[in-house]
Design a protein around this motif. Sequence first.
Motif, mmCIF file in Angstrom:
data_model
loop_
_atom_site.group_PDB
_atom_site.id
_atom_site.type_symbol
_atom_site.label_atom_id
_atom_site.label_comp_id
_atom_site.label_asym_id
_atom_site.label_seq_id
_atom_site.Cartn_x
_atom_site.Cartn_y
_atom_site.Cartn_z
ATOM 1 N N ARG A 89 -13.511 -0.741 -3.577
ATOM 2 C CA ARG A 89 -12.363 -1.056 -2.718
ATOM 3 C C ARG A 89 -12.689 -2.101 -1.650
ATOM 4 O O ARG A 89 -11.791 -2.720 -1.087
ATOM 5 C CB ARG A 89 -11.853 0.210 -2.025
ATOM 6 C CG ARG A 89 -11.381 1.280 -2.979
ATOM 7 C CD ARG A 89 -10.684 2.388 -2.239
ATOM 8 N NE ARG A 89 -10.807 3.661 -2.953
ATOM 9 C CZ ARG A 89 -10.185 4.769 -2.617
ATOM 10 N NH1 ARG A 89 -9.380 4.774 -1.569
ATOM 11 N NH2 ARG A 89 -10.370 5.889 -3.305
ATOM 12 N N LEU A 91 -2.372 0.235 -4.544
ATOM 13 C CA LEU A 91 -2.439 -1.051 -3.876
ATOM 14 C C LEU A 91 -1.965 -2.105 -4.857
ATOM 15 O O LEU A 91 -2.550 -2.272 -5.930
ATOM 16 C CB LEU A 91 -3.870 -1.356 -3.426
ATOM 17 C CG LEU A 91 -4.084 -2.713 -2.752
ATOM 18 C CD1 LEU A 91 -3.242 -2.846 -1.484
ATOM 19 C CD2 LEU A 91 -5.564 -2.937 -2.434
ATOM 20 N N TRP A 147 -11.039 -5.448 -1.366
ATOM 21 C CA TRP A 147 -9.692 -5.611 -0.797
ATOM 22 C C TRP A 147 -9.574 -5.064 0.614
ATOM 23 O O TRP A 147 -8.682 -5.449 1.362
ATOM 24 C CB TRP A 147 -8.655 -4.899 -1.668
ATOM 25 C CG TRP A 147 -8.700 -5.275 -3.104
ATOM 26 C CD1 TRP A 147 -8.338 -6.482 -3.658
ATOM 27 C CD2 TRP A 147 -9.149 -4.466 -4.183
ATOM 28 N NE1 TRP A 147 -8.523 -6.458 -5.012
ATOM 29 C CE2 TRP A 147 -9.015 -5.226 -5.374
ATOM 30 C CE3 TRP A 147 -9.638 -3.170 -4.298
ATOM 31 C CZ2 TRP A 147 -9.368 -4.741 -6.629
ATOM 32 C CZ3 TRP A 147 -9.991 -2.669 -5.541
ATOM 33 C CH2 TRP A 147 -9.856 -3.458 -6.685
ATOM 34 N N LEU A 152 0.865 -1.173 0.000
ATOM 35 C CA LEU A 152 0.000 0.000 0.000
ATOM 36 C C LEU A 152 0.903 1.225 0.000
ATOM 37 O O LEU A 152 1.688 1.421 0.931
ATOM 38 C CB LEU A 152 -0.905 -0.008 1.230
ATOM 39 C CG LEU A 152 -1.979 1.077 1.321
ATOM 40 C CD1 LEU A 152 -2.936 1.014 0.138
ATOM 41 C CD2 LEU A 152 -2.749 0.935 2.639
#
Length: 251
Positions: free
Chosen positions: A78, A65, A81, A2
């Motif tokens: 999102r 990411l 994830w 990240l």
Amino acid sequence: MLDFQHITKVFNAGKATEVTAINDITLQLEPRSYTVLVGANGSGKSTLLNLIAGNTYVDTGIIRLHGKEIQRLPDYRRSRWVARVFQNPLIGTAASLSILDNFRMASLRRSRKWVKLGADRLFTQLVRDKVSTLGMGLENKLAQPMGTLSGGQRQALTLLMTVMADVDILLLDEPSAALDPRSARKVMEIADRIIRENKLTALLVTHNIGEALRYGSRLIQMESGRIVRDYDQRAKSELSQTEVVSWFDYY
């Protein structure tokens, strides 16, 4: 990984109430790392989590990411994830639905097959096995409405539900702050186990200095939207509670 590159977030831009919540932060979080964020109220901790989850968007900068830019993806994209547990145990569960139905809803992010199967015996046994790991006896109460449970029980179940989908990142936004000390310790122990067993990248926001020192492999202090201290696991292990408390005026 990240990866944040020069991200900035300003609220009420151009007005008398303008606030720079995130101020040109560059930060990398390695896969399977566990980072603790501390700082005074308004330092930018929760805003950073909101930017990761997609609840708000950066004004400038890039969030990647696994090499893919996600800063403009909406939160529902999102959620494949990223999972999040909030301070309030009431958030993240449907009070009127049973424990089993809550888990069934949580599983929908992972695979559409559960829409067809519903809570069949295979799925029910899967949930029962997972819930039994909490040591709370709730595996025999899957038909019980979520709203009848204690805050600690709901928070523990919420943690389990986050990994019903194959997420990579777990955001913990003061998950123990609304709980009594015994429940708080239990919830944090469960969170730590879930993070390790599922090899998640985790970020914990906390005002509890004991938690900040006990959990995670990295400790970051934020102030006025910036990162002002960043300790790796070795440096973090050498910190004392008195030293960390001295960083803040409000303790």
